[in-house]
Structure formats: C-alpha cells, structure tokens
Write an enzyme that holds these catalytic residues in place. Structure first.
Site, PDB file in Angstrom:
ATOM      1  N   SER A   1       0.556  -0.895   0.128  1.00 37.85           N
ATOM      2  CA  SER A   1       0.026   0.414  -0.286  1.00 37.85           C
ATOM      3  C   SER A   1       1.044   0.875  -0.230  1.00 37.85           C
ATOM      4  CB  SER A   1      -1.168   0.292   1.010  1.00 37.85           C
ATOM      5  OG  SER A   1      -0.499  -0.219   2.655  1.00 37.85           O
TER       6      SER A   1
ATOM      7  N   HIS B   1      -2.314  -2.281  -6.114  1.00 35.15           N
ATOM      8  CA  HIS B   1      -2.499  -2.809  -5.156  1.00 35.15           C
ATOM      9  C   HIS B   1      -4.393  -2.443  -4.853  1.00 35.15           C
ATOM     10  CE1 HIS B   1      -3.121   0.557  -1.455  1.00 35.15           C
ATOM     11  NE2 HIS B   1      -3.260  -0.341  -1.178  1.00 35.15           N
TER      12      HIS B   1
ATOM     13  N   GLU C   1      -5.214   0.538  -7.598  1.00 36.79           N
ATOM     14  CA  GLU C   1      -3.806   1.264  -7.944  1.00 36.79           C
ATOM     15  C   GLU C   1      -3.025   0.638  -8.468  1.00 36.79           C
ATOM     16  OE1 GLU C   1      -3.353   4.521  -5.255  1.00 36.79           O
ATOM     17  OE2 GLU C   1      -3.485   3.025  -3.962  1.00 36.79           O
TER      18      GLU C   1
ATOM     19  N   ASN D   1      -3.063   6.861  -0.268  1.00 31.94           N
ATOM     20  CA  ASN D   1      -2.607   6.601   1.033  1.00 31.94           C
ATOM     21  C   ASN D   1      -2.284   7.545   1.446  1.00 31.94           C
ATOM     22  OD1 ASN D   1      -3.919   4.429   2.671  1.00 31.94           O
ATOM     23  ND2 ASN D   1      -1.981   2.869   0.970  1.00 31.94           N
TER      24      ASN D   1
END
Length: 675
Positions: free
Chosen positions: A400, A421, A433, A471
C-alpha cells in the site's frame, strides 16, 4: 430505433433495437419515434393489445441518455425533454387496449418507467435481467412517472425503499417486491406477454399509504428528499400534479454541482471499466497469491469467484487456515445475500489450492505478493519468486505504500514487476492502483490493466512514489484529525462533521478500521519521503503501545462491543486540553490538506490527469461522490479562496503551505479541468 409489427392476433409488438449499439436508451430521437408509434396505435381500432420488448442480448432499455441529460441540465433544455417523456408515457398509460412490457436484460430508470406506464410486466429469469430506478444515485429522481406510478403499484413505503436505495434487482427479487407481475424463461417471454394481454387492462389499485418507515434524508434539497416528498404526497395529488412535482424537482436537481458530479462519476466509471488500450491478451486463467492474511485471502477469494484458479501460499500454517476461513465466510455471506448461487460459490472455492510449501509457478500468469508490509520480508519473497516464476509471469505486489521499484531490483526481470494495490475489504472496494515502477515495461502495464478489468475491478495507473495516490492524499487528512483530537477537539465533533460533509465515515473511525499499527507503519513510510506533513501525532504511538489498535482489538478511538460503538474515554490521559482550533471550518481544514496532496500528485505526475486523482479518491476512500473528488471540490469552492484560507492557516502551521500548482492556478485564474 423501434420496430412495429402487428400479428394476425391483432397484437402490436414494439421492439426497441437501437442500430449499431448493444444498448437501447431514450434520447430525443427515440422519444419522438415512440410518439409516432403511439399515434398509429391510438388510431387503429382493430388492435387488441400492445407488447413492448427489446431485441438486445442483455439490455431492455438502459434509461435516458445521460450525456443528453448532462448537456441539457447545463443549457436549460432538461425541462422540455422530461416533459415530452411524461407526455408520451401518459399516452401509453391512457391506451384503451391492455399493454404489457416483456423485459429481458437491464431495465433501469426511464427503461423501467416506460414499463410502469404499461398495465402488466413480465420479466425473463436471465441473470442479465436487472430492474430498478437508480436515479437518486445520480442526484436525480425518476421523473418520467416513476416517483408517481410506483407508489400506486407497490405502496408508498416499498416505493420509497426502491427509489431511495437506487438498487437494481434480479427478476426474482423484482417479483417479490411487485416490480413485475411474472417471471418466465427468455424463450417464453412473448407467450407470457400475450397471455397477460388476455387479462385486459389493469384495475386501479388502492394506494398503500406510508407508515413513515423511511428515514427522512438530512438534506431537504437532496434527490432522495425530493423523491420522498413526491412519493408520500401523491395520494392527495392527481397524477398530473404529481408529474409536475417530478418535473420541477429534476430540473432543480439538474442545475446543482452535486448532480453534475455524480453523473460525471458515472461516465468515469465507464471509462475506467473499458480503458483505451486496443492490445489483445489472453484471459488470465492461473494466478498465485503469496501471503494468506486479510488482503491475500481477500484477493484469492475475489479471483477465484471470477473464474481464475489460485494457488494461495503462506509459510505460516495457522495464517493459511485463518485465510481459508475468511474465504469461506466471504463466499457464505455472498450466498446469503443472494449475490452468488451456492453452486457458483462451490465452484469458486474449488479453484483455490492452499499450500505452505513452495509450488510450481511456471504456468501461473500473475503472482500477487500480499505479505507483511515490511520491505525486507517482501524483498526476500521477490528474490524467491523471480527464480520460481515462468519466463512470462508477471510478479505484482499488493503493497500500500512501499517502493515497487526497490522490489523489482531484487528480480532478474524488473520489467515484469508491477504494483497491484487492492483495497480492503477486497470484496467491496472496486479500485486497484496499478503502480508502474521505473523499469516496468509497457506490455506488463497493459497486461495488468486487462487482468484487473477481467476480474471486475477498476484500475487507475499511478507512478511508483511513496503512498502512490490514495494513501498519499488520505494520510495528511487522517493524521491531522488525530492531532485535532489530541489537542482537545471532541471525537464526535470531528467524525460527525465529516460524515455530514459527505464522507462515508469520520477520519478517526477510519483509523480504527485501518488499524493503529498499519496507520503508523504507512505514516512512517510517508514521513520518510514527505517530512512533517505525514508525521503521526504522539497519541497514535501511545495507543499502539497500549494495544488499542482499533476495531481488530475491540478498542481504538472507539470501543467496540458487537455492533455497538462508543467513544473510548480512556484516551483522555493523552489529550491536551484547550486548543480547540476554531479558526476555520473543521471539514475545510481537513479537506485543504487532501486538496494540497492531490494537487501535488498532478504536479509530480504521479497520475496523468485530475480525474485520476479525483476518481481514485472516490473509489479508494469513499470521498464524498457528490463533491466530485478533492480537485473538483477545490474548483467549486474557488481556487483563490482555497489559497487564501491555506495561507492564513500556514502562518501558524507550515503543513498548510499551498503547493506551486495550486498557487499558479489561483494566480492565473486557470483550473485543473477545462470544463
């Protein structure tokens, strides 16, 4: 667009069949053509009945053309288009002969509203048949009679549930609710429709009045609130008055920023679903997942449910067994909720082979590493995988935040390494992702995109940079929320404010869901790259030391008992009193950090386009869809105003210092989006 045939039995068959398209939709031309057919039907005294059907493989009518609606909402022509649809459907409803809609395939929005103007509805039992009124999910209401006729058909409370949820139902579910009168096989659809003609016109039903079961939406101007108002007042209104309320509501809603954002989101979903690549690759049949934790088992289950055989490997037998239990639970829940048949679930489970020992991976097309978020452990796994994988196998990591390029450097073929991801929970989160490392080849990227779409996820391409997109943009927001709490702002005030703003849950509750330990690990990775703006406040360290890890330990910012949650009073020992930060609207304060980071992702080319940043945040975090994403929200708020507010905050906290691209847009009067 529509064929008309009159049989020897004097039943008129109208077949929707839009040329050179897999779908039927209502646009001005189709509506005009339907009106001409109704002219003929009204004038032919010999007709015994009317059947409306479709020639398409998997679509009955998919509703109004949304591109037309979006354009008309901007130009002020929406009212005329909706009024014309109401007029044509009213004429069908007023025919002296019985009418039947024979539904096969997707029947949504205006597609279902034309069937409501018919006397009877029969649907095929095919899985492609999905029926409902999803308008409120796009910030609109059913305005071609859906909000008026459905309560008269199934009662106000049932109609409110169908319209406010905006869900599409299978044929069997639709039959239970009363959306259709009968379900048959596709082959028997027209026979059943002819039989229903024999029943004559539908007798008027007594309206089942609302018992007030449906909660009133908090925003009285929202599509759901406007729809509910029409649904629960129609008993006292003649149909014409109720239709006028529908028309007024949809015209008002069409002008709003939130509705235009929701319709744009719909088109973005279509764009990411289809992609632009013309490259052809064989379907992925075999994959391996390394690591059977929450993410690994979730990915293995998802792939197996979509026809991919999966080797699930973990050196820890206990973790592997726990992963298999998670997979079993996900399948059982899906069966219970009617999302998958028991037989399909059984086939899915059978596609997973679990092992603690290394297995032959040469025939596997994709290997997805989903081990612990520790770079040294991942590097070791990548060295091994590089030796075990076949010459064409793509090795992906589900990290991540860790650098994919560093993992690629441990392999003999870094061009075949990529990040995939997935988000937690895998069974619900649509986003993946696709992280392109510095040596990832174009072919690897294209194969990864095709694979992600094959298994029903939506991919967004991001460059390999710490935190990637989601993130990176999310964490300054989460960490600032924790710091606000530490500095004296009440838990409820923070979380309730953000939920009211449109987020699916408050930031502190989200930290509990992610887990305090995982939050701190990601924050440490990001701080190393981006400095103080990703530094975790001390309270998070204290909570981790005290094993207050969030939902998984039954206590974090909240205490969890079954389905109940309450603020965790024990945290008072680590809070500072007094500094309540009332200098700016709380939601804006947190959003400015997200806007700044999303803008940096454009500036640094982490993503190619503003819609990648915006839609990635909507899909990956549930960012308020009606706000359109951080950058759309910033433009609606006013980029100059955003900069002024951030500059003021930056005087006491340099994390709010606006990035260069934001300042440039504000200075030049330009925008991220052209329109």
């Amino acid at each position: 667009m529509i064929r008309r045939e009159i049989g020897d039995d004097r039943v008129c068959l109208l077949t929707f069949d839009r040329p050179e398209s897999g779908a039927n939709i209502f646009d001005a031309a189709t509506m005009s053509e339907l009106s001409e057919h109704v002219d003929v039907i009204e004038g032919d005294q010999s007709l015994r009945g009317l059947i409306i059907t479709s020639a398409k493989k998997s679509i009955f009518i998919a509703g109004a053309d949304l591109k037309t609606l979006l354009k008309q909402a901007r130009t002020g022509e929406l009212g005329a288009f909706i009024a014309e649809g109401q007029r044509v459907f009213n004429r069908i409803a007023a025919l002296k002969i019985p009418s039947v809609a024979a539904i096969h395939g997707a029947c949504a929005g205006g597609g279902y509203e034309v069937t409501l103007a018919s006397d009877w509805r029969v649907a095929s039992d095919d899985p492609a048949t999905r029926i409902g009124l999803p308008e409120t999910t796009l910030g609109l209401i059913p305005a071609w009679g859906g909000s008026t006729r459905l309560p008269r058909l199934i009662g106000e409370d049932n109609a409110a549930e169908v319209i406010l949820k905006g869900k599409l139902y299978s044929a069997s579910e639709a039959l239970k609710i009363g959306l259709v009168d009968e379900v048959v096989t596709r082959e028997k659809l027209l026979d059943a429709a002819r039989r229903l003609i024999g029943k004559g016109r539908r007798p008027p039903a007594k309206i089942s009045r609302s018992k007030g079961k449906t909660p009133v939406p908090s925003d009285p101007k929202s599509a759901r609130a406007r729809a509910l108002g029409i649904i629960t007042t129609r008993g006292t209104n003649a149909i014409d008055e109720s239709l006028k309320l529908e028309l007024d509501a949809i015209v008002d809603l069409g002008k709003t920023e939130s509705t235009q954002n929701l319709i744009r989101n719909f088109f973005l979903a279509e764009k990411y679903k289809k992609g632009t690549s013309k490259a052809q690759f064989e379907k992925v049949a075999h994959a391996a997942v390394i690591g059977a934790g929450v993410m690994g088992s979730g990915i293995a289950q998802w792939l197996s449910a979509r026809g991919v055989t999966v080797i699930l490997r973990d050196v820890n037998r206990e973790l592997l067994d726990r992963g298999l239990v998670n997979i079993e639970k996900t399948y059982a829940d899906a069966v219970k909720r009617g999302l998958v048949a028991e037989e399909k679930a059984k086939q899915g489970r059978a596609r997973i082979v679990a092992s603690t020992a290394p297995m032959e991976l040469r025939d596997v097309q994709f290997v997805i590493e989903a081990a612990s978020e520790k770079i040294d452990i991942k590097k070791e796994i990548f060295r091994e995988l590089s030796m075990q994988a076949g010459p064409k196998t793509i090795i992906a990591t589900n990290t991540s935040a860790l650098p994919v390029s560093e993992l690629a450097d441990c392999t003999v073929s870094p061009d075949r390494v990529i990040g995939l991801h997935f988000f937690n929970p895998v069974s619900r989160m649509k986003l993946v992702e696709v992280v392109v490392a510095k040596e990832t080849s174009d072919e690897t990227k294209e194969r990864a995109l095709v694979f992600v779409r094959q298994v029903g996820k939506l991919p967004i391409v991001v460059r390999d940079a710490p935190g990637f997109l989601v993130n990176r943009v999310l964490f300054p927001y989460l960490l600032e929320a924790a710091e606000l709490f530490e500095s004296g702002v009440e838990l409820d005030r923070i979380d309730e404010k953000l939920v009211k703003w449109g987020m699916p849950m408050g930031p502190l509750r989200l930290i509990d869901e992610i887990g305090l330990d995982v939050t701190l690990d990601i924050a440490a990775t990001l701080e190393k790259a981006y400095g103080r703006r990703d530094r975790a406040p001390e309270i998070l360290q204290r909570m981790r030391e005290s094993k207050l890890l969030g939902r998984k330990s039954d206590a974090g910012f909240y205490k969890y008992e079954g389905k109940q949650q309450s603020p965790n009073e024990s945290l008072v020992q680590w809070r500072r009193a007094g500094s309540a930060r009332n200098d700016v609207d709380l939601a804006n304060r947190l959003m400015f950090l997200m806007i700044n980071e999303a803008a940096r992702c454009i500036e640094e080319e982490v993503v190619e386009a503003p819609e990648d940043a915006d839609y990635g945040m909507i899909l990956g975090t549930g960012f308020a869809p009606h706000r359109g994403g951080p950058l759309r929200f910033a433009e609606h708020f006013g980029l100059k105003k955003v900069i002024d507010e951030m500059n003021r905050l930056a005087q006491s906290d340099d994390r709010f210092e606006p990035c260069e691209i934001l300042k440039k847009h504000a200075r030049d009067g330009t925008k991220f989006y052209e329109s």
